[in-house]
Design an enzyme around this catalytic site. Structure first.
Site, PDB file in Angstrom:
ATOM      1  N   GLU A  92      49.058  20.284 -36.953  1.00 39.41           N
ATOM      2  CA  GLU A  92      47.983  21.242 -37.202  1.00 39.41           C
ATOM      3  C   GLU A  92      46.645  20.724 -36.684  1.00 39.41           C
ATOM      4  O   GLU A  92      46.357  19.527 -36.758  1.00 39.41           O
ATOM      5  CB  GLU A  92      47.831  21.493 -38.707  1.00 39.41           C
ATOM      6  CG  GLU A  92      48.967  22.243 -39.342  1.00 39.41           C
ATOM      7  CD  GLU A  92      48.731  22.470 -40.827  1.00 39.41           C
ATOM      8  OE1 GLU A  92      49.615  23.059 -41.464  1.00 39.41           O
ATOM      9  OE2 GLU A  92      47.678  22.057 -41.347  1.00 39.41           O
ATOM     10  N   CYS A 105      38.990  19.690 -36.835  1.00 38.96           N
ATOM     11  CA  CYS A 105      39.710  18.729 -37.663  1.00 38.96           C
ATOM     12  C   CYS A 105      41.026  18.395 -36.975  1.00 38.96           C
ATOM     13  O   CYS A 105      41.840  19.293 -36.720  1.00 38.96           O
ATOM     14  CB  CYS A 105      39.970  19.316 -39.055  1.00 38.96           C
ATOM     15  SG  CYS A 105      40.888  18.214 -40.153  1.00 38.96           S
ATOM     16  N   CYS A 112      53.134  12.287 -43.197  1.00 34.08           N
ATOM     17  CA  CYS A 112      52.257  11.300 -43.827  1.00 34.08           C
ATOM     18  C   CYS A 112      53.026  10.525 -44.881  1.00 34.08           C
ATOM     19  O   CYS A 112      53.786  11.105 -45.647  1.00 34.08           O
ATOM     20  CB  CYS A 112      51.052  12.006 -44.467  1.00 34.08           C
ATOM     21  SG  CYS A 112      49.842  10.896 -45.211  1.00 34.08           S
ATOM     22  N   CYS A 116      50.065  11.361 -51.524  1.00 37.24           N
ATOM     23  CA  CYS A 116      49.205  11.884 -52.587  1.00 37.24           C
ATOM     24  C   CYS A 116      49.909  13.061 -53.249  1.00 37.24           C
ATOM     25  O   CYS A 116      50.420  13.955 -52.563  1.00 37.24           O
ATOM     26  CB  CYS A 116      47.856  12.308 -52.014  1.00 37.24           C
ATOM     27  SG  CYS A 116      46.945  10.938 -51.262  1.00 37.24           S
ATOM     28  N   CYS A 119      48.972  16.856 -52.259  1.00 42.89           N
ATOM     29  CA  CYS A 119      48.691  17.176 -50.855  1.00 42.89           C
ATOM     30  C   CYS A 119      49.896  17.752 -50.125  1.00 42.89           C
ATOM     31  O   CYS A 119      51.011  17.229 -50.234  1.00 42.89           O
ATOM     32  CB  CYS A 119      48.210  15.913 -50.147  1.00 42.89           C
ATOM     33  SG  CYS A 119      47.755  16.163 -48.420  1.00 42.89           S
ATOM     34  N   CYS A 339      45.573  21.384 -45.948  1.00 42.77           N
ATOM     35  CA  CYS A 339      46.032  20.592 -44.816  1.00 42.77           C
ATOM     36  C   CYS A 339      47.545  20.391 -44.901  1.00 42.77           C
ATOM     37  O   CYS A 339      48.083  19.962 -45.915  1.00 42.77           O
ATOM     38  CB  CYS A 339      45.316  19.239 -44.832  1.00 42.77           C
ATOM     39  SG  CYS A 339      45.793  18.158 -43.493  1.00 42.77           S
TER      40      CYS A 339
END
Length: 351
Positions: A92, A105, A112, A116, A119, A339
């Site tokens: 993205e 961004c 990832c 978290c 997220c 995100c």
């Protein structure tokens, strides 16, 4: 076999590559101008460069390697792009429109590993780092989109806050920053660039000692170890004591204000007692606390957006304690704003 992207070369590396093959530095300057100022995406349309040089480059390097897969446009002008990489992975990139300019961004990893608990980016584990070229090309794709609109707009600001932990891909991220800052290229000034980290202390120290000179934001999201470990598992490896020591080193070395990012989660970390504890933790450090409204994610239904009254009360506590504080302006609320959300939805669709 896929060619590597020419966007992965800094200007010095491009010049060295051509010099090793008998071409003078001036040709590298003209190629650079064609790529980033004239924004040519076809070697045959690159003017003022010796044909032999262009043929050599074309045989070795691709210009475009990202394919636009989906584009979502918000009523506020925000655009979220989902790009397909050469290996089929999806990433993205987001264009956000501000009064002060156009901000992009960028993503630094496919997935990832920070994990978290609130997220969407971490719903899919990291499969690989992006190359510096793949990060640069995200900016170029957005700039080319703006060029096609014909309004004379240019990308003026960069935030490295997309999918992934930038400091877990440090070298590629650093090369990306050097390419986009080049004054004869995109010429995006270091004060207009912000890199966000979840708190990799050793890399914060390395970043402080680097020549990159860009802004740093640290995702804190909790004022104590118990709560931060609960919502950010990285805190087990890098507790607040180690993170704050790295932040102190950064502030001492750079004398630049650091941004503390704090996502407000209803009933979890948004109480006035949390605000008081955060103020105690930060003390008189040269920071700005950026309070972030939470974008709910279906897979993390245990978290909800804080009530407006709670946001204002939290804000007031920090202000009264003498801290610089702001509330992040929301963008793209009518599209997949969180995100990693758009990518996650696409990966879960039946084939």
């Amino acid at each position: 076999m896929n060619k590597q992207s020419i966007y992965g070369l800094t200007k010095d590396r491009l010049a060295a590559w051509l010099l090793d093959r008998g071409h003078k530095r001036g040709r590298a300057e003209r190629v650079w101008d064609g790529l980033y100022r004239k924004r040519v995406t076809d070697y045959e349309k690159m003017e003022g460069v010796h044909p032999e040089c262009l043929s050599l480059l074309e045989g070795e390097f691709a210009i475009e390697t990202l394919e636009e897969h989906i584009r979502q446009e918000s009523v506020d002008g925000t655009i979220k792009f989902l790009f397909r990489l050469q290996d089929g992975n999806l990433i993205e990139t987001v264009l956000m429109r501000h009064k002060f300019g156009q901000s992009v961004c960028v993503t630094t990893q496919v997935g990832c590993n920070i994990g978290c608990s609130f997220c969407a980016s971490g719903l899919m584990k990291k499969s690989r780092d992006l190359t510096s070229a793949e990060i640069v090309e995200q900016v170029m794709k957005v700039q080319l989109h703006l060029d096609r609109l014909g309004n004379g707009e240019r990308v003026t600001h960069i935030v490295v806050m997309g999918i992934g932990e930038p400091f877990d891909n440090y070298d590629n991220m650093a090369d990306f920053l050097r390419v986009i800052q080049d004054p004869k290229g995109l010429a995006i000034g270091p004060r207009h660039i912000t890199v966000s980290t979840s708190g990799l202390a050793d890399k914060i120290i390395e970043f402080a000692d680097s020549d990159l000179q860009v802004n740093l934001a640290v995702s804190l999201h909790a004022p104590n170890n118990e709560l931060r470990t609960r919502i950010m598992k990285i805190n087990k490896a890098i507790p607040l004591e180690k993170l704050m020591a790295a932040i102190d080193y950064y502030l001492e070395q750079t004398n630049r204000r650091l941004t503390i990012e704090y996502i407000l989660l209803k009933g979890v970390n948004d109480g006035t007692e949390h605000a008081q504890e955060l103020a105690d933790l930060l003390g008189d450090r040269f920071v700005n606390v950026n309070l972030i409204p939470y974008n709910p994610v279906d897979e993390h239904s245990q978290y909800q957006r804080s009530e407006q009254d709670s946001v204002l009360a939290f804000y007031d506590v920090l202000k009264k304690r003498g801290l610089s504080v702001s509330v992040r302006l929301e963008h793209g609320a009518d599209i997949d704003a969180a995100c990693g959300q758009l990518r996650s939805k696409q990966l879960k669709r039946p084939s």
